[in-house]
Design a protein around this motif. Sequence first.
Motif, PDB file in Angstrom:
ATOM      1  N   PHE A 124     -14.789  72.655  26.374  1.00 39.48           N
ATOM      2  CA  PHE A 124     -13.838  72.775  27.157  1.00 39.48           C
ATOM      3  C   PHE A 124     -14.071  71.402  27.928  1.00 39.48           C
ATOM      4  N   GLU A 125     -15.361  71.220  28.387  1.00 38.58           N
ATOM      5  CA  GLU A 125     -15.472  69.886  29.130  1.00 38.58           C
ATOM      6  C   GLU A 125     -15.260  68.712  28.068  1.00 38.58           C
ATOM      7  N   GLN A 126     -15.632  68.956  27.005  1.00 36.42           N
ATOM      8  CA  GLN A 126     -15.442  67.839  26.173  1.00 36.42           C
ATOM      9  C   GLN A 126     -13.706  67.602  25.903  1.00 36.42           C
ATOM     10  N   LEU A 127     -13.222  68.527  25.533  1.00 38.63           N
ATOM     11  CA  LEU A 127     -11.505  68.453  25.473  1.00 38.63           C
ATOM     12  C   LEU A 127     -11.038  67.908  26.849  1.00 38.63           C
ATOM     13  N   HIS A 128     -11.532  68.266  27.941  1.00 43.12           N
ATOM     14  CA  HIS A 128     -11.071  68.027  29.431  1.00 43.12           C
ATOM     15  C   HIS A 128     -11.372  66.641  29.578  1.00 43.12           C
ATOM     16  N   GLN A 129     -12.477  66.117  28.992  1.00 44.45           N
ATOM     17  CA  GLN A 129     -12.696  64.717  29.544  1.00 44.45           C
ATOM     18  C   GLN A 129     -11.875  63.732  28.374  1.00 44.45           C
ATOM     19  N   ILE A 130     -11.518  64.444  27.108  1.00 44.00           N
ATOM     20  CA  ILE A 130     -10.672  63.560  26.448  1.00 44.00           C
ATOM     21  C   ILE A 130      -9.213  63.420  26.899  1.00 44.00           C
ATOM     22  N   SER A 132      -8.244  63.823  30.455  1.00 45.65           N
ATOM     23  CA  SER A 132      -8.429  63.355  31.621  1.00 45.65           C
ATOM     24  C   SER A 132      -8.570  61.653  31.475  1.00 45.65           C
ATOM     25  N   SER A 133      -9.055  61.376  30.570  1.00 43.64           N
ATOM     26  CA  SER A 133      -9.285  59.761  30.024  1.00 43.64           C
ATOM     27  C   SER A 133      -8.171  59.214  29.859  1.00 43.64           C
ATOM     28  N   ASP A 134      -6.915  59.914  29.583  1.00 43.46           N
ATOM     29  CA  ASP A 134      -5.526  59.314  29.417  1.00 43.46           C
ATOM     30  C   ASP A 134      -5.032  59.492  30.777  1.00 43.46           C
ATOM     31  N   PRO A 135      -4.583  58.244  31.360  1.00 42.13           N
ATOM     32  CA  PRO A 135      -3.777  58.207  32.497  1.00 42.13           C
ATOM     33  C   PRO A 135      -2.599  58.788  32.619  1.00 42.13           C
ATOM     34  N   ASN A 136      -2.036  59.199  31.458  1.00 34.68           N
ATOM     35  CA  ASN A 136      -0.842  59.854  31.254  1.00 34.68           C
ATOM     36  C   ASN A 136      -0.756  61.058  31.256  1.00 34.68           C
ATOM     37  N   LEU A 137      -1.992  61.697  31.206  1.00 39.56           N
ATOM     38  CA  LEU A 137      -2.301  63.059  31.324  1.00 39.56           C
ATOM     39  C   LEU A 137      -2.850  63.615  32.269  1.00 39.56           C
ATOM     40  N   ASN A 138      -2.925  63.064  33.314  1.00 38.19           N
ATOM     41  CA  ASN A 138      -3.669  63.584  34.672  1.00 38.19           C
ATOM     42  C   ASN A 138      -3.309  64.772  35.126  1.00 38.19           C
ATOM     43  N   ASP A 139      -1.928  65.302  35.066  1.00 36.11           N
ATOM     44  CA  ASP A 139      -1.022  66.179  35.030  1.00 36.11           C
ATOM     45  C   ASP A 139      -1.796  67.529  34.449  1.00 36.11           C
ATOM     46  N   ASP A 140      -1.916  67.043  32.876  1.00 35.82           N
ATOM     47  CA  ASP A 140      -2.388  68.038  32.304  1.00 35.82           C
ATOM     48  C   ASP A 140      -3.861  68.695  32.426  1.00 35.82           C
ATOM     49  N   ALA A 141      -4.664  67.668  32.768  1.00 39.15           N
ATOM     50  CA  ALA A 141      -6.104  67.720  33.075  1.00 39.15           C
ATOM     51  C   ALA A 141      -6.055  68.506  34.288  1.00 39.15           C
ATOM     52  N   GLU A 142      -5.421  68.354  35.427  1.00 35.35           N
ATOM     53  CA  GLU A 142      -5.249  69.230  36.471  1.00 35.35           C
ATOM     54  C   GLU A 142      -4.650  70.564  36.228  1.00 35.35           C
TER      55      GLU A 142
END
Length: 431
Positions: A124-130, A132-142
């Motif tokens: 999960f942390e690996q996927l979350h890092q992928i 969150s590393s994309d500025p366009n996907l900050n909402d998805d990471a949150e």
Amino acid sequence: MEPSYHMDVLRGRCQELPEVRSKVVRVFVSSTFSDTLSERDSLIDTVFPKLKDYCREKYGLEFQYSDMRWGIQNESADNHGEVEICLNEIKLCQKYSVATNFVVLLSHRYGSRPTPASIRASLFEQLHQIISSDPNLNDDAELLSQWYQKDTNCVPAAYVLRPTSVLLPNIKSKDLHEMKQASKEWTKINDRIRTCLRQAATKSLEQGQISASDYDDFFISVTEKEIVNGILSASNVNQRTLCFLREIEDIHSHLSDSKASKFIDVNYSNDGEPIIDQEAEQLLTRLKHTRIPDVLQSNNIYSYKVHWTPKGINRRDHAEYIAKFNEDFYNEIIQQIDSCAKARIMIVSDPLHHEILEHAIQCKTYVAKFHGRTDVLDKLEKHIKNDHENRPCAVYGASGCGKTSVMAKAATEALKWWSDRSVSVILRFLG
């Protein structure tokens, strides 16, 4: 019963015994729901009663079937526990059934592919890092951080999808309008979570960071997960499992029919036209034509071809097919029952063997839960392996301290301690 197996039991070799003495044939019926109603209804009405009679009259066994497609309690759905419930039921069937334990019915529907209820923490942390590393996907990471909560009590630790009602309490509202609104909101959130996890898993696989098995967990259906547990990773599958495949030869020409979507996975184009869900179809094709045949022998796989009708597949328009399906199902199940039950340790005419077997299974039960006590076992090993020691050895201690478990463990370890000799262990539990 094989003579060698009979002798192993008499000599106290308990490793190959079952964990329990069972008197049931318990079959898990795996399928997608809407497209196999006719077959499953027919089994319940026609075949299962005959199997109950056959098992009871010929072997004194109880026939049971488990069909989880008839509904799971709302509490389990709220906790996203549906898949786990199904997989646990498969384990129970495998544990207790003395013969067939798993049957799958497949046609053109691949089935539901839910968001994972639990994801290993490191993954999960690996996927979350992928993400969150994309500025366009900050909402998805949150969104992932909001809905998944780390559970360190799991071994290994995992991120668990929170109950829907925790963040959307109205999904349990008694007000129908509020409940529907919350349900719609959860559908949107769920789709978004599932999509971003799959995208991250795809990217991670391309970079060689996750295994194909981990990747599959985000894409395969509940039905395929059942098949993985019931057939692909199970033992004795050719003696205890069956697969029935139904092909509707002309269904692709009738996607616009009102009932077609209940029998094949479809998406809809921008103009509302039904189109084949290509991803689901590819996964289903791999399952039917590669994964299952790679494990299950051809004699255990039955295939049928039928034609589409405006009413779908039903017992009236497809009576001949249903009758053939019922006949094959019944005959194959009783063949497996005959084969397994005759060799089953519970069907023993020799009273002495029967009694010895009871103690052997009890020994295995104690050993399965045994941990530690290496100091006591070391002393027992030294005593047993001492060629000059002829005195009996007694293990004593306070009530409930584990004396019986120690002796059961010693009984099984004795075969290893004397691995260079022909040793027999006489087991007897009192009280």
